[in-house]
Design a protein around this motif. Structure first.
Motif, PDB file in Angstrom:
ATOM      1  N   LEU A 161      -4.353  -0.806  -0.399  1.00  0.00           N
ATOM      2  CA  LEU A 161      -5.800  -0.716  -0.577  1.00  0.00           C
ATOM      3  C   LEU A 161      -6.193   0.648  -1.133  1.00  0.00           C
ATOM      4  O   LEU A 161      -7.015   0.738  -2.054  1.00  0.00           O
ATOM      5  CB  LEU A 161      -6.505  -0.977   0.747  1.00  0.00           C
ATOM      6  N   VAL A 162      -5.620   1.706  -0.576  1.00  0.00           N
ATOM      7  CA  VAL A 162      -5.939   3.058  -1.063  1.00  0.00           C
ATOM      8  C   VAL A 162      -5.569   3.199  -2.537  1.00  0.00           C
ATOM      9  O   VAL A 162      -6.363   3.707  -3.352  1.00  0.00           O
ATOM     10  CB  VAL A 162      -5.201   4.122  -0.218  1.00  0.00           C
TER      11      VAL A 162
ATOM     12  N   SER B   1      -2.904  -5.982  -1.063  1.00  0.00           N
ATOM     13  CA  SER B   1      -3.373  -5.502   0.238  1.00  0.00           C
ATOM     14  C   SER B   1      -3.935  -6.634   1.096  1.00  0.00           C
ATOM     15  O   SER B   1      -3.996  -6.513   2.322  1.00  0.00           O
ATOM     16  CB  SER B   1      -4.449  -4.421   0.052  1.00  0.00           C
ATOM     17  N   LEU B   2      -4.339  -7.721   0.463  1.00  0.00           N
ATOM     18  CA  LEU B   2      -4.912  -8.862   1.183  1.00  0.00           C
ATOM     19  C   LEU B   2      -3.897  -9.974   1.428  1.00  0.00           C
ATOM     20  O   LEU B   2      -4.225 -10.990   2.049  1.00  0.00           O
ATOM     21  CB  LEU B   2      -6.098  -9.428   0.400  1.00  0.00           C
ATOM     22  N   SER B   3      -2.669  -9.779   0.966  1.00  0.00           N
ATOM     23  CA  SER B   3      -1.652 -10.831   1.056  1.00  0.00           C
ATOM     24  C   SER B   3      -1.171 -11.009   2.494  1.00  0.00           C
ATOM     25  O   SER B   3      -0.996 -10.035   3.234  1.00  0.00           O
ATOM     26  CB  SER B   3      -0.466 -10.501   0.154  1.00  0.00           C
ATOM     27  N   SER B   4      -0.938 -12.255   2.854  1.00  0.00           N
ATOM     28  CA  SER B   4      -0.424 -12.560   4.197  1.00  0.00           C
ATOM     29  C   SER B   4       0.810 -13.451   4.139  1.00  0.00           C
ATOM     30  O   SER B   4       1.309 -13.881   5.180  1.00  0.00           O
ATOM     31  CB  SER B   4      -1.511 -13.265   5.020  1.00  0.00           C
TER      32      SER B   4
ATOM     33  N   ALA C 186       1.963   7.714   4.738  1.00  0.00           N
ATOM     34  CA  ALA C 186       0.865   8.116   5.609  1.00  0.00           C
ATOM     35  C   ALA C 186       0.147   6.906   6.186  1.00  0.00           C
ATOM     36  O   ALA C 186      -0.235   6.896   7.367  1.00  0.00           O
ATOM     37  CB  ALA C 186      -0.117   8.993   4.837  1.00  0.00           C
ATOM     38  N   CYS C 187      -0.023   5.863   5.380  1.00  0.00           N
ATOM     39  CA  CYS C 187      -0.700   4.656   5.858  1.00  0.00           C
ATOM     40  C   CYS C 187       0.168   3.880   6.852  1.00  0.00           C
ATOM     41  O   CYS C 187      -0.351   3.274   7.792  1.00  0.00           O
ATOM     42  CB  CYS C 187      -1.078   3.765   4.677  1.00  0.00           C
ATOM     43  N   LEU C 188       1.476   3.883   6.656  1.00  0.00           N
ATOM     44  CA  LEU C 188       2.363   3.166   7.566  1.00  0.00           C
ATOM     45  C   LEU C 188       2.352   3.768   8.967  1.00  0.00           C
ATOM     46  O   LEU C 188       2.561   3.067   9.955  1.00  0.00           O
ATOM     47  CB  LEU C 188       3.797   3.165   7.011  1.00  0.00           C
TER      48      LEU C 188
END
Length: 395
Positions: free
Chosen positions: A159-160, A87-90, A146-148
């Motif tokens: 993250l969820v 979730s923190l990857s960039s 749902a998050c997208l």
């Protein structure tokens, strides 16, 4: 065994399934944001598979030193941390890096719990355990979807799931005293771990390893290629084809839920025979529908393949202590899981290359061939076990 501990084991397998389908659901968005090619998803999944195989081969040794409860708790923690890192990857390279702990954790959960349930619980629980994996695998994409659609994007989806995994990690650690109170394997009970060479030398072991490899190959063909099959053969819209392909998942989940009620009475061997027979029948239905261009029989065939697949692998695993002894089942299951992940990893690639050179219409014939091989090697295993037991009785 106490119902509370059984519920904890089921929760652990739901946690195993939750992240499995996230990458596929999020990748159409992820690859653009990370500047990665569409095909690079295969790199991430390959890293996960390699680490899962390595973990499966070493889990019996970890369980011998740490005990199954602690292995499971630490492995769920490892996957939770990996999902948080995702979730923190960039950048794409970060996904590749964090795929390592994810694969290691998933392989350890899968192998250790399958071995524990095979040794200590009835056949119905093995089927329901794998049904729980299906629940997690189905829920994951819905969470990501749902998050997208929200402001958080794919990062919030991971993250969820990581937060859910951390909550499950806490449950796993708090449940360790439950394992200690059981008369079976407690948290401190030691298990034997055979060296890899000796595991292969167990009479009949190679047959069960090959059966596991070909079974997972059966699963992966519809999972990866069913949507393409409906799109190319029947010229259906992409969303319609994807929905029809998802019915295969439902078939497996329903089958495993229902099989739990019959597995003990029918026996592991008969459940495998029935399952492979249904898979072959479903593949035949898909193939028969080809000349007529009617997709309804093909849909029914894919559902039948899913229904047939349901009890096969859980019953293979549940029979391990009977076939090889409880003292060796962990070692055998670890190697079989490694073979199974190899089948899961490489079979879709092989069929894809074959379809490029010929046609995707070969898919049902491939499924039928693989099911026949599963049946062949499980029957060879049964004969080998019967001969070994007969020889032991004559001594």
């Amino acid at each position: 065994m106490g119902s509370l501990l059984i519920a904890v084991i089921y929760l652990a397998f739901i946690s195993l399934g939750l992240p499995d389908s996230l990458l596929g659901a999020a990748w159409p968005v992820m690859h653009r944001e990370l500047g990665a090619n569409v095909s690079w998803a295969g790199v991430v999944t390959m890293i996960i598979s390699v680490c899962t195989i390595a973990s499966a081969l070493s889990t019996d040794k970890l369980a011998a030193k740490m005990g199954t409860p602690l292995v499971v708790a630490c492995s769920v923690l490892l996957t939770a941390a990996a999902m948080l890192a995702f979730s923190l990857s960039s950048a794409f390279w970060q996904l590749c890096l964090f795929a390592v702990p994810y694969g290691l954790g998933a392989g350890a959960i899968d192998t250790s719990l399958n071995n524990y349930v095979a040794k200590h619980l009835a056949a119905r629980h093995m089927n329901w355990l794998h049904c729980c994996w299906g629940v997690g695998a189905v829920v994951g994409p819905y969470v990501m979807g749902a998050c997208l659609t929200g402001a958080g994007g794919w990062q919030s989806g991971y993250l969820v799931i990581s937060l859910v995994q951390f909550a499950l990690t806490l449950v796993m650690f708090l449940s360790i005293p439950l394992w200690k109170r059981e008369k079976g394997e407690g948290a401190g009970q030691k298990e034997t771990a055979l060296p890899l060479r000796q595991t292969f030398l167990l009479k009949g072991a190679v047959f069960v390893f090959l059966a596991g490899l070909f079974y997972f190959a059966i699963e992966q063909l519809p999972i990866v290629w069913a949507s393409t099959y409906f799109s190319e053969v029947y010229a259906l819209e992409t969303d319609t084809a994807a929905f029809l392909a998802s019915l295969f998942y439902i078939g497996i989940a329903v089958s495993r839920a229902v099989s739990g009620f019959f597995a003990e009475k029918a026996g592991d061997r008969n459940m495998i025979r029935i399952g492979t027979g249904i898979v072959i029948g479903g593949a035949a239905l898909i193939a028969v529908a080809l000349p007529f261009g009617a997709f309804a029989p093909a849909v029914a065939g894919f559902i039948a393949v899913g229904l047939g697949c349901g009890p096969i692998f859980p019953c293979m695993l549940h029979a391990m202590p009977t076939n090889f002894g409880a003292e060796h089942s962990g070692s055998v299951i670890g190697v079989q899981m490694a073979f199974a992940y190899c089948g899961m990893t490489f079979t879709p690639i092989l069929l894809g290359k074959l379809a490029e050179a010929t046609t995707i219409r070969l898919l049902p014939f491939g499924v039928a061939l693989l099911a026949g091989l599963v049946l062949l090697f499980t029957e060879l295993l049964n004969r080998s076990v019967a001969k070994r037991k007969a020889a032991d009785m004559r001594r």
